[in-house]
Scaffold this active site. Structure first.
Site, PDB file in Angstrom:
ATOM      1  N   ASP A   1       0.728  -1.418   0.209  1.00  0.00           N
ATOM      2  CA  ASP A   1      -0.036   0.095  -0.073  1.00  0.00           C
ATOM      3  C   ASP A   1       0.921   1.224   0.044  1.00  0.00           C
ATOM      4  OD1 ASP A   1      -1.213  -0.398   3.358  1.00  0.00           O
ATOM      5  OD2 ASP A   1       0.728  -0.233   2.751  1.00  0.00           O
TER       6      ASP A   1
ATOM      7  N   TYR B   1       1.049  20.276  -4.131  1.00  0.00           N
ATOM      8  CA  TYR B   1       1.171  19.592  -2.524  1.00  0.00           C
ATOM      9  C   TYR B   1       0.978  20.730  -1.459  1.00  0.00           C
ATOM     10  CZ  TYR B   1       2.633  15.807  -0.252  1.00  0.00           C
ATOM     11  OH  TYR B   1       3.020  14.597   0.917  1.00  0.00           O
TER      12      TYR B   1
ATOM     13  N   GLU C   1      -2.331  13.701  -0.981  1.00  0.00           N
ATOM     14  CA  GLU C   1      -2.267  12.433  -0.026  1.00  0.00           C
ATOM     15  C   GLU C   1      -3.382  11.531   0.060  1.00  0.00           C
ATOM     16  OE1 GLU C   1       0.059  11.316   2.195  1.00  0.00           O
ATOM     17  OE2 GLU C   1       0.967  12.595   0.724  1.00  0.00           O
TER      18      GLU C   1
ATOM     19  N   ASP D   1      -4.235  -2.966  -1.831  1.00  0.00           N
ATOM     20  CA  ASP D   1      -4.097  -3.646  -0.613  1.00  0.00           C
ATOM     21  C   ASP D   1      -5.452  -4.069   0.057  1.00  0.00           C
ATOM     22  OD1 ASP D   1      -2.853  -3.158   2.584  1.00  0.00           O
ATOM     23  OD2 ASP D   1      -3.037  -5.079   1.644  1.00  0.00           O
TER      24      ASP D   1
ATOM     25  N   HIS E   1       1.325   9.397  -6.512  1.00  0.00           N
ATOM     26  CA  HIS E   1       1.918  10.615  -6.407  1.00  0.00           C
ATOM     27  C   HIS E   1       2.434  10.719  -7.862  1.00  0.00           C
ATOM     28  CE1 HIS E   1       1.280  12.115  -2.516  1.00  0.00           C
ATOM     29  NE2 HIS E   1       2.066  11.071  -1.913  1.00  0.00           N
TER      30      HIS E   1
ATOM     31  N   HIS F   1       0.931   3.984  -3.036  1.00  0.00           N
ATOM     32  CA  HIS F   1       0.716   5.373  -2.346  1.00  0.00           C
ATOM     33  C   HIS F   1       1.699   6.259  -3.090  1.00  0.00           C
ATOM     34  CE1 HIS F   1       0.245   8.549   0.860  1.00  0.00           C
ATOM     35  NE2 HIS F   1       1.233   9.002   0.132  1.00  0.00           N
ATOM     36  N   GLU F   2       3.043   5.727  -3.256  1.00  0.00           N
ATOM     37  CA  GLU F   2       4.018   6.619  -3.854  1.00  0.00           C
ATOM     38  C   GLU F   2       4.024   6.844  -5.236  1.00  0.00           C
ATOM     39  OE1 GLU F   2       5.024   7.718  -0.143  1.00  0.00           O
ATOM     40  OE2 GLU F   2       5.654   8.612  -2.121  1.00  0.00           O
TER      41      GLU F   2
ATOM     42  N   GLU G   1       0.471  -0.887   7.615  1.00  0.00           N
ATOM     43  CA  GLU G   1       0.557  -1.611   8.715  1.00  0.00           C
ATOM     44  C   GLU G   1       1.662  -2.752   8.481  1.00  0.00           C
ATOM     45  OE1 GLU G   1      -1.892  -1.569   6.188  1.00  0.00           O
ATOM     46  OE2 GLU G   1      -1.834  -3.403   5.325  1.00  0.00           O
TER      47      GLU G   1
ATOM     48  N   HIS H   1      -0.670  15.665   5.431  1.00  0.00           N
ATOM     49  CA  HIS H   1      -0.806  14.235   5.872  1.00  0.00           C
ATOM     50  C   HIS H   1      -1.728  14.423   7.195  1.00  0.00           C
ATOM     51  CE1 HIS H   1       3.052  13.971   4.142  1.00  0.00           C
ATOM     52  NE2 HIS H   1       2.517  12.761   3.603  1.00  0.00           N
TER      53      HIS H   1
ATOM     54  N   ASP I   1       3.934  20.882   7.731  1.00  0.00           N
ATOM     55  CA  ASP I   1       3.606  19.695   6.681  1.00  0.00           C
ATOM     56  C   ASP I   1       2.782  20.500   5.449  1.00  0.00           C
ATOM     57  OD1 ASP I   1       3.379  17.001   5.792  1.00  0.00           O
ATOM     58  OD2 ASP I   1       1.650  16.639   6.500  1.00  0.00           O
TER      59      ASP I   1
ATOM     60  N   ASP J   1      -7.689  -4.450   4.010  1.00  0.00           N
ATOM     61  CA  ASP J   1      -7.734  -3.703   5.351  1.00  0.00           C
ATOM     62  C   ASP J   1      -7.796  -2.166   5.041  1.00  0.00           C
ATOM     63  OD1 ASP J   1      -4.579  -4.374   5.078  1.00  0.00           O
ATOM     64  OD2 ASP J   1      -5.067  -2.161   5.428  1.00  0.00           O
TER      65      ASP J   1
HETATM   66  O1  LIG Z   1       2.230   9.635   3.673  1.00  0.00           O
HETATM   67  C1  LIG Z   1       3.553   9.216   2.993  1.00  0.00           C
HETATM   68  N1  LIG Z   1       4.076  10.007   2.298  1.00  0.00           N
HETATM   69  O2  LIG Z   1       3.353  11.151   1.682  1.00  0.00           O
HETATM   70  C2  LIG Z   1       4.339   8.297   3.671  1.00  0.00           C
HETATM   71  C3  LIG Z   1       4.925   8.232   4.996  1.00  0.00           C
HETATM   72  C4  LIG Z   1       5.357   7.173   5.566  1.00  0.00           C
HETATM   73  C5  LIG Z   1       4.894   5.993   4.365  1.00  0.00           C
HETATM   74  C6  LIG Z   1       5.747   6.301   3.057  1.00  0.00           C
HETATM   75  C7  LIG Z   1       5.449   7.810   2.578  1.00  0.00           C
HETATM   76  C8  LIG Z   1       3.681   6.854   3.870  1.00  0.00           C
HETATM   77 CA   LIG Z   2      -3.110  -1.596   4.111  1.00  0.00          CA
HETATM   78 ZN   LIG Z   3       2.301  10.768   0.143  1.00  0.00          ZN
END
Ligand SMILES: O=C(NO)[C@]12CC[C@H](CC1)C2
Ligand SMILES: [Ca+2]
Ligand SMILES: [Zn+2]
Length: 303
Positions: A138, A157, A166, A177, A146, A142-143, A185, A230, A225, A180
């Site tokens: 996950d 951002y 985000e 994933d 982006h 997420h990355e 996690e 976040h 931030d 959950d």
């Molecule tokens: O939310 C994030 N990046 O915007 C995270 C922070 C810790 C995990 C790796 C990158 C998620």
């Molecule tokens: Ca997850």
């Molecule tokens: Zn992020």
């Protein structure tokens, strides 16, 4: 010299075995995945922040302890590539088959991962707050989301558009994933089970707002931030949870992808995101499902 696509396997961050798409040339195997046009290459920074080299091995079995970070970065990048191709026919983050480069073992005890604008970068964590960050599918999703966002909506951002960036990254982290509603996690606090970095179902559990009346007006600086991207992501994340629990994963992922790639713009606010998602639901599935999306956002105080 010619590259030859082949398969092997490696040991993951959690000790399980992952199948790997490899290149064999010049008498050695390397983490280069040639199986689709968005080729995937995985590099090792060896705990520096300035130099890196392709992760290679004498045999097709990448089973050493230090190779685990690369094994999961490589495997999870392919998983996310396949998700975007199979669900939306998107060919890599730019939809033009851009190569996906990942760098692991970045820095020392580095509790983070990020999309640099060109490459994926993963720290090893400090072993207490995080373990090797490429170990979470996950987080990888997420990355890489982006990157997709940068090539599509281009969400700036900071403030609400940054919190949306985000949130969309967490949302596609969930879709990759789907077992959950936690983010991270698999790599968060290795000494504690059952917790995560964020919760989509209950953002407050990890100190995120879940309603507009809890919006955090933080400073648009690194210390704030960038306006709390976040933390305020908890509000659109909760709206997502309200949506997906009613419409299910298949409809929701198509609605979210359409909104991200067709309707959202760089300065989008939470209200704009609501409108983009309602419009996407209308386009794809009609008025009844669109009303479910509208209600999901009503419940978090975004109109
Ligand atoms: O939310 C994030 N990046 O915007 C995270 C922070 C810790 C995990 C790796 C990158 C998620
Ligand atoms: Ca997850
Ligand atoms: Zn992020």
């Amino acid at each position: 010299l010619k590259e030859t696509a082949t398969t092997g396997s490696g040991t993951a961050v959690n000790g399980s075995t992952r199948p790997l798409n490899l290149d064999f040339s010049k008498g050695k195997y390397s983490l280069i995945d040639l199986t689709h046009s968005g080729r995937i290459e995985t590099y090792d920074a060896k705990n520096t922040t300035t130099t890196y080299s392709l992760m290679t091995n004498k045999t097709k079995y990448f089973t050493s302890q230090t190779q685990r970070a690369g094994v999961d970065a490589h495997y999870n990048a392919d998983l996310v590539y396949d998700y975007y191709k199979n669900k939306f026919n998107r060919n890599s983050y730019d939809n033009l088959g851009a190569p996906i480069y990942s760098i692991v073992h970045y820095g020392v005890n580095y509790n983070n991962a990020f999309w640099s604008g060109e490459v994926m970068v993963y720290g090893d964590g400090d072993g207490s707050t995080f373990t090797t960050l490429s170990g979470a599918n996950d987080v990888v999703a997420h990355e890489l989301t982006h990157a997709v966002t940068d090539y599509t909506a281009g969400l700036i951002y900071e403030n609400q558009s940054g919190a949306l960036s985000e949130s969309f990254s967490d949302v596609f982290g969930y879709f990759v994933d789907p077992g959950d509603f936690l983010i991270g996690e698999d790599i968060y606090t290795p000494g504690i089970t059952g917790d995560g970095l964020r919760s989509l179902s209950n953002p407050e559990q990890y100190n995120q707002p879940a309603h507009m009346n809890q919006y955090r007006y933080l400073s648009n600086t690194e210390a704030g931030d960038y306006g709390g991207v976040h933390s305020n992501s908890g509000i659109p994340n909760k709206a997502f949870y309200n949506t997906v629990t009613q419409l299910g994963n298949s409809k929701s992922e198509q609605i979210y992808y359409r909104a991200l790639t067709l309707y959202l713009t760089p300065q989008a606010t939470f209200t704009d995101a609501r409108a983009a998602l309602v419009q996407s639901a209308t386009d794809l599935y009609g008025a009844a499902d669109a009303q479910i999306v509208a209600s999901a956002w009503d419940q978090v105080g975004v109109y």
